[in-house]
Design a protein around this motif. Sequence first.
Motif, PDB file in Angstrom:
ATOM      1  N   GLU A 116       1.286  -1.319  -0.117  1.00  0.00           N
ATOM      2  CA  GLU A 116      -0.065  -0.241  -0.184  1.00  0.00           C
ATOM      3  C   GLU A 116       0.530   1.321   0.232  1.00  0.00           C
ATOM      4  N   HIS A 140      -9.481  -1.970  -4.993  1.00  0.00           N
ATOM      5  CA  HIS A 140     -10.148  -0.968  -3.730  1.00  0.00           C
ATOM      6  C   HIS A 140     -10.025   0.539  -4.503  1.00  0.00           C
ATOM      7  N   HIS A 146      -7.740  -0.190  -8.223  1.00  0.00           N
ATOM      8  CA  HIS A 146      -6.797  -0.891  -8.605  1.00  0.00           C
ATOM      9  C   HIS A 146      -6.519  -1.714  -7.493  1.00  0.00           C
ATOM     10  N   HIS A 148      -4.537  -5.283  -5.841  1.00  0.00           N
ATOM     11  CA  HIS A 148      -2.814  -5.635  -4.985  1.00  0.00           C
ATOM     12  C   HIS A 148      -2.767  -6.375  -5.355  1.00  0.00           C
TER      13      HIS A 148
HETATM   14 ZN   LIG Z   1      -4.545   0.354  -2.761  1.00  0.00          ZN
END
Ligand SMILES: [Zn+2]
Length: 414
Positions: A116, A140, A146, A148
């Motif tokens: 993050e 999110h 996008h 992760h």
């Molecule tokens: Zn993110």
Amino acid sequence: MIRIPLLFVAFAGIVAAQSGPCLADAFLDVSEAPGAGPAHPRPRVEANCEGDELVVRSNGIPHYEFVQVTPNPLKEQDYEFRIPSAPQRAGAPTPIPLLGSIGFAVNGVVIFGPNEGPVPAEEQFGDPVFNAIMDACMGHTALEYHYHAMVQKCLSNGVKDGDPSPVLGFGFDGFPIRGPWGCADAECNEVLRYRSSWEEVREPHQDAWDAYEYVEKDSREYLDACNGHTGPQGDYHYHVTETWPYILGCYAGPPVGRGNRGRRRPQVSEAGPGRRPPPGGPGRSGDRVPRAGRPRGGPGAGPGRPSPEEVRAASEALSKDEATVAKALRVEPGGLKPVNLAASARTLGVEPGQLIEALGRSEAPRRPRQNQAPPGEPECFFRCGQSEENAVGCTLTPDHKVMCFRPCDDNKCG
Ligand SMILES: [Zn+2]
Ligand SMILES: [Zn+2]
């Protein structure tokens, strides 16, 4: 509260038949999909083979119901991605950037690296999967929606778990990203679930790249440091994994970057057209989003990556041995992690400003310059509070907004 969007898969068909090396047919037809919800634009993605490139245009809106898990709204984008349709391995892998996009999925949504950003305050650069700030499809919103990590059932047309996985996306080096399962042999007599070779060495709530180490494994279901391998058909590809780095650990081929609307690769930075790198300053110089479209060398090269001379200077200035300093800066021999000077300073037990000085870099202004925020935008905004009091730093978001952050009470400010 988070619902797994199963319904849409029945609607997501496959764009028409195109064979050969260019994988435009891997993209979902989202025209009949439910979409993000009545308050949001319809999803749009289109993929074409143009010359030696795969060209993808999309609006970055997911084709399934948007469930908000961060304070940021879902915003329509105008992407144009161009990647080589016949990607090539580089002599050595390239680290992915610490922030910003590294590829895109078959629904046109961008893929970020596994860490993050500089928020939430207590969990800076942590593992967002571990920190539970992802939706059921592992997406999110920051300034753009996008991923992760990736969930096969969110991005495939009803392919069963345990069957060989389809292509779910592409890295900016052009290599496809497949779901977790793949054939173990050319005849596909056996299907394996591929696994990451990265090991968790401490809880990844913060500075996640320091919490995982790549440890080469002997067994055939384990992937390389970039989370890829050469499959039984002889082609290199990545696999999505259940654990860190989830999608890509590094680029196996030279990344060509991301093209936005109306631009071509060489003029466009990974942060978008006309955008500047984040303002520097303590703990933030390492957060620069590398420019795409420029030739980048292997580990140790690239903007913001400390050079051997800088490592030597820092080692002298801080009276620590060079190997320790290089490892903390993530530029040790064979190192493949993105640089993050704030995390390095923490590892070395010094203040970020001290480290920047020790590297022989000039201390950048603490406050963002006026011209770095677009006209009419507030100079700073906060996710965790309403006043500038106790601000610990500012950074430039991928959407060209200056964001300030300070310690917050609930640690859940996205
Ligand atoms: Zn993110
Ligand atoms: Zn494979």
